[in-house]
Write a protein that holds these residues in place. Structure first.
Motif, PDB file in Angstrom:
ATOM      1  N   MET A  23       0.841  -1.234   0.040  1.00 53.83           N
ATOM      2  CA  MET A  23      -0.032  -0.028  -0.053  1.00 53.83           C
ATOM      3  C   MET A  23       0.706   1.216  -0.114  1.00 53.83           C
ATOM      4  SD  MET A  23      -3.115   0.977   2.702  1.00 53.83           S
ATOM      5  CE  MET A  23      -4.250   2.016   2.331  1.00 53.83           C
ATOM      6  N   VAL A  24       1.819   1.380   0.849  1.00 52.32           N
ATOM      7  CA  VAL A  24       2.723   2.387   0.940  1.00 52.32           C
ATOM      8  C   VAL A  24       3.652   2.490  -0.638  1.00 52.32           C
ATOM      9  CG1 VAL A  24       4.910   3.257   1.810  1.00 52.32           C
ATOM     10  CG2 VAL A  24       3.101   1.902   3.346  1.00 52.32           C
ATOM     11  N   ASN A  25       4.121   1.365  -1.269  1.00 49.02           N
ATOM     12  CA  ASN A  25       4.585   1.680  -2.444  1.00 49.02           C
ATOM     13  C   ASN A  25       3.450   2.332  -3.252  1.00 49.02           C
ATOM     14  OD1 ASN A  25       6.943   0.348  -1.421  1.00 49.02           O
ATOM     15  ND2 ASN A  25       6.108  -1.602  -2.201  1.00 49.02           N
ATOM     16  N   TYR A  26       2.269   1.835  -3.534  1.00 52.47           N
ATOM     17  CA  TYR A  26       1.381   2.393  -4.225  1.00 52.47           C
ATOM     18  C   TYR A  26       1.210   3.531  -4.084  1.00 52.47           C
ATOM     19  CZ  TYR A  26      -0.286  -2.208  -6.230  1.00 52.47           C
ATOM     20  OH  TYR A  26      -0.527  -3.609  -6.948  1.00 52.47           O
ATOM     21  N   ASN A  27       1.049   4.300  -2.827  1.00 56.83           N
ATOM     22  CA  ASN A  27       0.964   5.540  -2.570  1.00 56.83           C
ATOM     23  C   ASN A  27       1.886   6.527  -2.947  1.00 56.83           C
ATOM     24  OD1 ASN A  27      -0.636   7.686  -0.689  1.00 56.83           O
ATOM     25  ND2 ASN A  27       1.495   7.538   0.186  1.00 56.83           N
ATOM     26  N   SER A  28       3.304   5.975  -2.893  1.00 54.45           N
ATOM     27  CA  SER A  28       4.411   6.726  -3.106  1.00 54.45           C
ATOM     28  C   SER A  28       4.629   6.878  -4.638  1.00 54.45           C
ATOM     29  CB  SER A  28       5.786   6.015  -2.766  1.00 54.45           C
ATOM     30  OG  SER A  28       5.663   6.021  -1.454  1.00 54.45           O
ATOM     31  N   TYR A  29       4.287   5.879  -5.619  1.00 60.67           N
ATOM     32  CA  TYR A  29       4.199   5.987  -6.850  1.00 60.67           C
ATOM     33  C   TYR A  29       3.221   6.677  -7.644  1.00 60.67           C
ATOM     34  CZ  TYR A  29       4.877   4.360 -11.572  1.00 60.67           C
ATOM     35  OH  TYR A  29       5.063   4.325 -13.107  1.00 60.67           O
ATOM     36  N   GLN A  52       2.067   9.370 -11.135  1.00 58.18           N
ATOM     37  CA  GLN A  52       0.830   9.545 -11.893  1.00 58.18           C
ATOM     38  C   GLN A  52      -0.192  10.917 -11.548  1.00 58.18           C
ATOM     39  OE1 GLN A  52       0.129   7.145 -14.000  1.00 58.18           O
ATOM     40  NE2 GLN A  52       1.742   5.767 -13.327  1.00 58.18           N
ATOM     41  N   TYR A  53      -0.081  11.294 -10.421  1.00 53.92           N
ATOM     42  CA  TYR A  53      -0.704  12.407  -9.978  1.00 53.92           C
ATOM     43  C   TYR A  53      -0.780  13.747 -10.932  1.00 53.92           C
ATOM     44  CZ  TYR A  53      -3.911  14.838  -6.514  1.00 53.92           C
ATOM     45  OH  TYR A  53      -4.911  15.528  -5.856  1.00 53.92           O
ATOM     46  N   GLY A  54      -1.700  13.917 -11.378  1.00 56.56           N
ATOM     47  CA  GLY A  54      -1.641  15.246 -12.236  1.00 56.56           C
ATOM     48  C   GLY A  54      -1.182  15.324 -13.415  1.00 56.56           C
ATOM     49  N   TYR A  62      -7.556  12.434  -8.439  1.00 57.93           N
ATOM     50  CA  TYR A  62      -8.425  11.688  -7.343  1.00 57.93           C
ATOM     51  C   TYR A  62      -7.404  11.196  -6.362  1.00 57.93           C
ATOM     52  CZ  TYR A  62     -12.606  11.073 -10.137  1.00 57.93           C
ATOM     53  OH  TYR A  62     -13.616  11.329 -11.155  1.00 57.93           O
ATOM     54  N   ASP A  63      -7.894  11.393  -5.010  1.00 62.88           N
ATOM     55  CA  ASP A  63      -7.302  11.011  -3.864  1.00 62.88           C
ATOM     56  C   ASP A  63      -6.941   9.575  -4.018  1.00 62.88           C
ATOM     57  OD1 ASP A  63      -6.325  11.922  -0.862  1.00 62.88           O
ATOM     58  OD2 ASP A  63      -7.199  10.030  -0.602  1.00 62.88           O
ATOM     59  N   ILE A  64      -5.775   9.001  -3.468  1.00 63.44           N
ATOM     60  CA  ILE A  64      -5.439   7.497  -3.567  1.00 63.44           C
ATOM     61  C   ILE A  64      -6.393   6.689  -2.985  1.00 63.44           C
ATOM     62  CG2 ILE A  64      -4.057   7.581  -1.239  1.00 63.44           C
ATOM     63  CD1 ILE A  64      -3.070   5.631  -4.686  1.00 63.44           C
ATOM     64  N   THR A  65      -6.930   7.277  -1.895  1.00 59.42           N
ATOM     65  CA  THR A  65      -8.338   6.413  -1.066  1.00 59.42           C
ATOM     66  C   THR A  65      -9.268   5.876  -2.084  1.00 59.42           C
ATOM     67  OG1 THR A  65      -7.667   7.887   0.835  1.00 59.42           O
ATOM     68  CG2 THR A  65      -9.823   6.555   0.669  1.00 59.42           C
ATOM     69  N   VAL A  66      -9.581   6.710  -3.049  1.00 60.41           N
ATOM     70  CA  VAL A  66     -10.498   6.389  -4.008  1.00 60.41           C
ATOM     71  C   VAL A  66      -9.999   5.241  -5.113  1.00 60.41           C
ATOM     72  CG1 VAL A  66     -11.741   6.865  -6.472  1.00 60.41           C
ATOM     73  CG2 VAL A  66     -11.399   8.697  -4.602  1.00 60.41           C
ATOM     74  N   PHE A  67      -8.970   5.085  -5.171  1.00 62.70           N
ATOM     75  CA  PHE A  67      -8.412   4.054  -6.024  1.00 62.70           C
ATOM     76  C   PHE A  67      -8.300   2.714  -4.880  1.00 62.70           C
ATOM     77  CE2 PHE A  67      -4.408   1.211  -6.124  1.00 62.70           C
ATOM     78  CZ  PHE A  67      -4.671   0.643  -7.338  1.00 62.70           C
TER      79      PHE A  67
END
Length: 363
Positions: free
Chosen positions: A68-74, A79-81, A107-112
């Motif tokens: 989860m931390v790796n997804y959030n960082s990447y 990807q963001y923006g 979208y916030d990572i929480t949506v993913f």
């Protein structure tokens, strides 16, 4: 949102309570002509899987959930923006493009994570509805209590979501178009699903379970003798990512390697139940035979690759069917003495094993 350290405890407490409710519902199983009964079409039955989806999907980003931390960082770094264009060459063409599209649209990572949790738990419940009809709640509770379920809800989320689509394909086995759509979605979420999909296709045409049992025993013998030629063969057929999974020298793997007796023992329960049901009690069910054949074939391929680095992830390609194939024969027809009692005992044995692994083995 709860503290990350509490998630596993809360999850298993909920599963224990749900198991008590589900098993107390069954005093004596009744059987219709097809053994399963009619579908329960009440919308309220979706509340429980929806709550589980929200609980897991809205979890905090924390190292306890590993990837989860790796997804959030990447996500926020790459990807963001950023502009989005569909990548037809993506390894996981649906999952990867969904991830990129959400980031590109801010979208916030929480949506993913919430979307993936919905695919996983709501998809699994849909599969139980298709396979078990009005017994779907008990089947879903057994799914929740399975050894790998929580791990693939919070860590191996690509494979988890892909698994639920595959389970739906099992449920749609007689509706070819819907089954094909589910198989495409499954492969689009994780490319490793090509192996159970091949097992699915083979099992549609080769239906004699004797061949699958024989192949399973052969694969076990190969694993005991540490014959790794099949593993090397599969690695040669795989893409770069798959070949790395099958490489026993992979430095990214920090877990156990070698002959996994614990995995074999765990995998054996559906095999034993299937053997007893089909050969001792002469259970005849085309649906169950199909489910069992897919499990036997995928589990046998794992044993041929047992000495690979990421052996647990290969094993999961069969374990994703574990809850379904373990309890399905008990709903086909009354074929053994005290069948309802044995079913409830089996449900609790599986859950107690999971709790033992969570509390004692992994600590």
């Amino acid at each position: 949102m709860f503290e990350a350290s509490l998630y596993s405890t809360i999850y298993y407490l909920v599963v224990i309570i749900a198991t008590i409710i589900a098993t107390n519902k069954y005093r004596v199983l009744t059987y219709t002509n097809d053994g399963i009964g009619e579908k329960n079409k009440k919308l309220t039955e979706w509340i429980f899987p929806a709550i589980i989806s929200l609980f897991i999907g809205l979890r905090p980003v924390d190292g306890r959930f590993v990837d989860m931390v790796n997804y959030n960082s990447y996500y926020y770094a790459q990807q963001y923006g950023k502009s989005f264009s569909f990548d037809a060459d993506a390894t996981n063409y649906i999952f990867d493009n969904l991830f990129s599209w959400l980031g590109a649209n801010y979208y916030d990572i929480t949506v993913f994570f919430l979307i993936i949790a919905i695919c996983y738990f709501m998809g699994a419940y849909k599969a139980m509805k298709l396979l078990f009809k009005n017994h779907a709640f008990l089947a879903f509770v057994v799914f929740l209590g399975a050894f790998s379920t929580l791990s693939y809800a919070t860590n191996g989320i690509k494979a988890g979501a892909a698994a639920s689509f595959f389970l739906c394909a099992l449920g749609y086995r007689e509706k070819k178009i819907k089954a094909a759509i589910c198989l495409i979605l499954s492969l689009g979420f994780h490319h490793s699903m090509i192996m159970p999909i091949m097992a699915y296709i083979i099992s549609l045409f080769l239906k004699n379970s004797k061949y699958y049992f024989a192949f399973w025993v052969f694969a076990l013998l190969m694993a005991v003798l540490h014959i790794s030629g099949f593993q090397e063969f599969f690695a040669g057929m795989s893409d770069e990512s798959g070949a790395e999974y099958l490489n026993p020298e992979n430095e990214d793997w920090g877990g156990k390697t070698g002959f996994r007796l614990d995995f074999v023992i765990y995998s054996f329960l559906p095999v034993f139940i299937g053997y007893m049901a089909i050969f001792k009690y002469k259970l005849e069910s085309k649906i169950y035979s199909f489910l069992l054949n897919v499990y036997l074939l995928t589990n046998a391929v794992w044993m041929l690759c047992m000495y690979a680095a990421f052996t647990n992830r290969i094993a999961y390609l069969s374990w994703l069917m574990y809850p379904v194939v373990t309890i399905y024969p008990f709903f086909c027809k009354n074929f053994m003495p005290e069948q309802t009692t044995k079913l409830k005992q089996l449900v609790w044995i599986q859950l107690l094993f999971t709790l033992f692994m969570y509390i004692v083995y992994y600590g």
